[in-house]
Scaffold this motif. Sequence first.
Motif, PDB file in Angstrom:
ATOM      1  N   SER A   1       0.825  -1.205   0.000  1.00 53.79           N
ATOM      2  CA  SER A   1       0.000   0.000   0.000  1.00 53.79           C
ATOM      3  C   SER A   1       0.858   1.255   0.000  1.00 53.79           C
ATOM      4  O   SER A   1       0.363   2.337  -0.274  1.00 53.79           O
ATOM      5  CB  SER A   1      -0.938   0.005   1.203  1.00 53.79           C
ATOM      6  OG  SER A   1      -0.187   0.039   2.392  1.00 53.79           O
ATOM      7  N   ARG A   2       2.140   1.108   0.276  1.00 56.30           N
ATOM      8  CA  ARG A   2       3.078   2.244   0.290  1.00 56.30           C
ATOM      9  C   ARG A   2       4.248   1.928  -0.625  1.00 56.30           C
ATOM     10  O   ARG A   2       4.649   0.779  -0.758  1.00 56.30           O
ATOM     11  CB  ARG A   2       3.630   2.462   1.693  1.00 56.30           C
ATOM     12  CG  ARG A   2       2.597   2.869   2.702  1.00 56.30           C
ATOM     13  CD  ARG A   2       3.193   2.903   4.076  1.00 56.30           C
ATOM     14  NE  ARG A   2       4.310   3.836   4.141  1.00 56.30           N
ATOM     15  CZ  ARG A   2       4.512   4.678   5.136  1.00 56.30           C
ATOM     16  NH1 ARG A   2       3.713   4.677   6.159  1.00 56.30           N
ATOM     17  NH2 ARG A   2       5.534   5.496   5.130  1.00 56.30           N
ATOM     18  N   ASP A   3       4.808   2.984  -1.212  1.00 56.41           N
ATOM     19  CA  ASP A   3       5.994   2.849  -2.058  1.00 56.41           C
ATOM     20  C   ASP A   3       5.791   1.862  -3.205  1.00 56.41           C
ATOM     21  O   ASP A   3       6.689   1.092  -3.541  1.00 56.41           O
ATOM     22  CB  ASP A   3       7.220   2.449  -1.216  1.00 56.41           C
ATOM     23  CG  ASP A   3       7.533   3.481  -0.158  1.00 56.41           C
ATOM     24  OD1 ASP A   3       7.345   4.682  -0.439  1.00 56.41           O
ATOM     25  OD2 ASP A   3       7.937   3.097   0.948  1.00 56.41           O
ATOM     26  N   THR A   4       4.617   1.903  -3.802  1.00 59.53           N
ATOM     27  CA  THR A   4       4.327   1.050  -4.946  1.00 59.53           C
ATOM     28  C   THR A   4       5.074   1.576  -6.167  1.00 59.53           C
ATOM     29  O   THR A   4       5.550   2.718  -6.190  1.00 59.53           O
ATOM     30  CB  THR A   4       2.823   1.025  -5.247  1.00 59.53           C
ATOM     31  OG1 THR A   4       2.406   2.349  -5.589  1.00 59.53           O
ATOM     32  CG2 THR A   4       2.022   0.508  -4.060  1.00 59.53           C
ATOM     33  N   GLY A   5       5.147   0.776  -7.206  1.00 55.42           N
ATOM     34  CA  GLY A   5       5.809   1.192  -8.443  1.00 55.42           C
ATOM     35  C   GLY A   5       5.211   2.472  -9.020  1.00 55.42           C
ATOM     36  O   GLY A   5       5.949   3.415  -9.337  1.00 55.42           O
ATOM     37  N   PRO A   6       3.867   2.542  -9.168  1.00 55.38           N
ATOM     38  CA  PRO A   6       3.283   3.781  -9.680  1.00 55.38           C
ATOM     39  C   PRO A   6       3.568   4.989  -8.779  1.00 55.38           C
ATOM     40  O   PRO A   6       3.846   6.088  -9.272  1.00 55.38           O
ATOM     41  CB  PRO A   6       1.784   3.475  -9.726  1.00 55.38           C
ATOM     42  CG  PRO A   6       1.700   1.999  -9.862  1.00 55.38           C
ATOM     43  CD  PRO A   6       2.886   1.470  -9.077  1.00 55.38           C
ATOM     44  N   GLU A   7       3.550   4.789  -7.480  1.00 57.64           N
ATOM     45  CA  GLU A   7       3.821   5.898  -6.557  1.00 57.64           C
ATOM     46  C   GLU A   7       5.255   6.379  -6.717  1.00 57.64           C
ATOM     47  O   GLU A   7       5.519   7.588  -6.771  1.00 57.64           O
ATOM     48  CB  GLU A   7       3.566   5.450  -5.121  1.00 57.64           C
ATOM     49  CG  GLU A   7       3.747   6.553  -4.109  1.00 57.64           C
ATOM     50  CD  GLU A   7       3.585   6.069  -2.684  1.00 57.64           C
ATOM     51  OE1 GLU A   7       4.281   6.613  -1.812  1.00 57.64           O
ATOM     52  OE2 GLU A   7       2.784   5.153  -2.441  1.00 57.64           O
ATOM     53  N   ARG A   8       6.209   5.452  -6.814  1.00 60.08           N
ATOM     54  CA  ARG A   8       7.602   5.841  -6.996  1.00 60.08           C
ATOM     55  C   ARG A   8       7.800   6.560  -8.327  1.00 60.08           C
ATOM     56  O   ARG A   8       8.584   7.517  -8.417  1.00 60.08           O
ATOM     57  CB  ARG A   8       8.514   4.617  -6.894  1.00 60.08           C
ATOM     58  CG  ARG A   8       8.627   4.092  -5.471  1.00 60.08           C
ATOM     59  CD  ARG A   8       9.741   3.073  -5.282  1.00 60.08           C
ATOM     60  NE  ARG A   8       9.974   2.188  -6.395  1.00 60.08           N
ATOM     61  CZ  ARG A   8       9.413   0.984  -6.554  1.00 60.08           C
ATOM     62  NH1 ARG A   8       8.581   0.524  -5.641  1.00 60.08           N
ATOM     63  NH2 ARG A   8       9.693   0.246  -7.595  1.00 60.08           N
TER      64      ARG A   8
ATOM     65  N   ARG B   1       6.571  10.106  -7.906  1.00 52.90           N
ATOM     66  CA  ARG B   1       7.546  10.859  -7.104  1.00 52.90           C
ATOM     67  C   ARG B   1       8.758  11.239  -7.943  1.00 52.90           C
ATOM     68  O   ARG B   1       9.284  12.353  -7.822  1.00 52.90           O
ATOM     69  CB  ARG B   1       7.964  10.058  -5.881  1.00 52.90           C
ATOM     70  CG  ARG B   1       6.838   9.940  -4.892  1.00 52.90           C
ATOM     71  CD  ARG B   1       7.168   9.342  -3.555  1.00 52.90           C
ATOM     72  NE  ARG B   1       8.249   8.424  -3.411  1.00 52.90           N
ATOM     73  CZ  ARG B   1       8.177   7.291  -2.728  1.00 52.90           C
ATOM     74  NH1 ARG B   1       7.036   6.913  -2.159  1.00 52.90           N
ATOM     75  NH2 ARG B   1       9.226   6.518  -2.612  1.00 52.90           N
ATOM     76  N   ALA B   2       9.193  10.339  -8.819  1.00 48.22           N
ATOM     77  CA  ALA B   2      10.337  10.633  -9.690  1.00 48.22           C
ATOM     78  C   ALA B   2      10.002  11.771 -10.651  1.00 48.22           C
ATOM     79  O   ALA B   2      10.878  12.563 -11.003  1.00 48.22           O
ATOM     80  CB  ALA B   2      10.741   9.384 -10.462  1.00 48.22           C
ATOM     81  N   MET B   3       8.753  11.871 -11.067  1.00 48.08           N
ATOM     82  CA  MET B   3       8.338  12.970 -11.944  1.00 48.08           C
ATOM     83  C   MET B   3       8.232  14.281 -11.159  1.00 48.08           C
ATOM     84  O   MET B   3       8.496  15.353 -11.700  1.00 48.08           O
ATOM     85  CB  MET B   3       6.997  12.638 -12.604  1.00 48.08           C
ATOM     86  CG  MET B   3       7.073  11.480 -13.580  1.00 48.08           C
ATOM     87  SD  MET B   3       5.465  11.046 -14.228  1.00 48.08           S
ATOM     88  CE  MET B   3       5.216  12.423 -15.344  1.00 48.08           C
TER      89      MET B   3
ATOM     90  N   ALA C   1       9.334  20.025  -8.179  1.00 48.65           N
ATOM     91  CA  ALA C   1       9.198  20.663  -6.869  1.00 48.65           C
ATOM     92  C   ALA C   1       9.580  19.663  -5.776  1.00 48.65           C
ATOM     93  O   ALA C   1       8.733  18.927  -5.277  1.00 48.65           O
ATOM     94  CB  ALA C   1       7.768  21.150  -6.662  1.00 48.65           C
ATOM     95  N   PRO C   2      10.863  19.637  -5.405  1.00 47.90           N
ATOM     96  CA  PRO C   2      11.245  18.744  -4.305  1.00 47.90           C
ATOM     97  C   PRO C   2      10.656  19.270  -2.992  1.00 47.90           C
ATOM     98  O   PRO C   2      10.143  20.378  -2.937  1.00 47.90           O
ATOM     99  CB  PRO C   2      12.773  18.817  -4.300  1.00 47.90           C
ATOM    100  CG  PRO C   2      13.098  20.101  -4.988  1.00 47.90           C
ATOM    101  CD  PRO C   2      11.968  20.404  -5.930  1.00 47.90           C
ATOM    102  N   GLY C   3      10.728  18.475  -1.989  1.00 52.88           N
ATOM    103  CA  GLY C   3      10.279  18.940  -0.672  1.00 52.88           C
ATOM    104  C   GLY C   3       8.906  18.456  -0.283  1.00 52.88           C
ATOM    105  O   GLY C   3       8.273  19.038   0.583  1.00 52.88           O
ATOM    106  N   TYR C   4       8.449  17.390  -0.891  1.00 53.11           N
ATOM    107  CA  TYR C   4       7.158  16.822  -0.499  1.00 53.11           C
ATOM    108  C   TYR C   4       7.347  15.887   0.680  1.00 53.11           C
ATOM    109  O   TYR C   4       8.465  15.499   1.015  1.00 53.11           O
ATOM    110  CB  TYR C   4       6.504  16.080  -1.664  1.00 53.11           C
ATOM    111  CG  TYR C   4       7.395  15.074  -2.352  1.00 53.11           C
ATOM    112  CD1 TYR C   4       7.653  13.837  -1.780  1.00 53.11           C
ATOM    113  CD2 TYR C   4       7.974  15.364  -3.581  1.00 53.11           C
ATOM    114  CE1 TYR C   4       8.463  12.915  -2.400  1.00 53.11           C
ATOM    115  CE2 TYR C   4       8.780  14.451  -4.216  1.00 53.11           C
ATOM    116  CZ  TYR C   4       9.031  13.225  -3.628  1.00 53.11           C
ATOM    117  OH  TYR C   4       9.836  12.318  -4.247  1.00 53.11           O
TER     118      TYR C   4
END
Length: 131
Positions: free
Chosen positions: A14-21, A24-26, A31-34
């Motif tokens: 439920s966390r750090d899934t492929g789509p989520e990563r 985040r890479a995009m 805008a870093p700092g999330y």
Amino acid sequence: MTYDRSAVMRAVKSRDTGPERAVRAMLWPLAPGYRLHRADLPGKPDIVYAGRKLAIFVHGCFWHGHDCPRGARMPKANADYWRAKIARNRARDERTLAVYPAMGWRALVVHECELKDRVALGARLAEALYL
């Protein structure tokens, strides 16, 4: 071939899934700092920009009943269970997203199928970040 369905379902993250990563890479060059998975916000959004009051949810198409081909595909085994499960997920998502405007926040939902067109998704993310 037999397998333990419980073990398969336990392996679904439920966390750090492929789509989520991938999202985040995009976002990082834009805008870093999330912050990740803020438990103090409704629905525990995957990505949060507190200063911009923006919560981003990265949803799997199947699990959240998206209207794309993958999300519309229903399992043949135990179909009643899955229909009810996905309906509950969609209802929970609607309730969660409805709270954000009242808090003065914006909520953005990114479905995993949107990653197929990264140019369009990148433009959508940039627009949400710089409104």
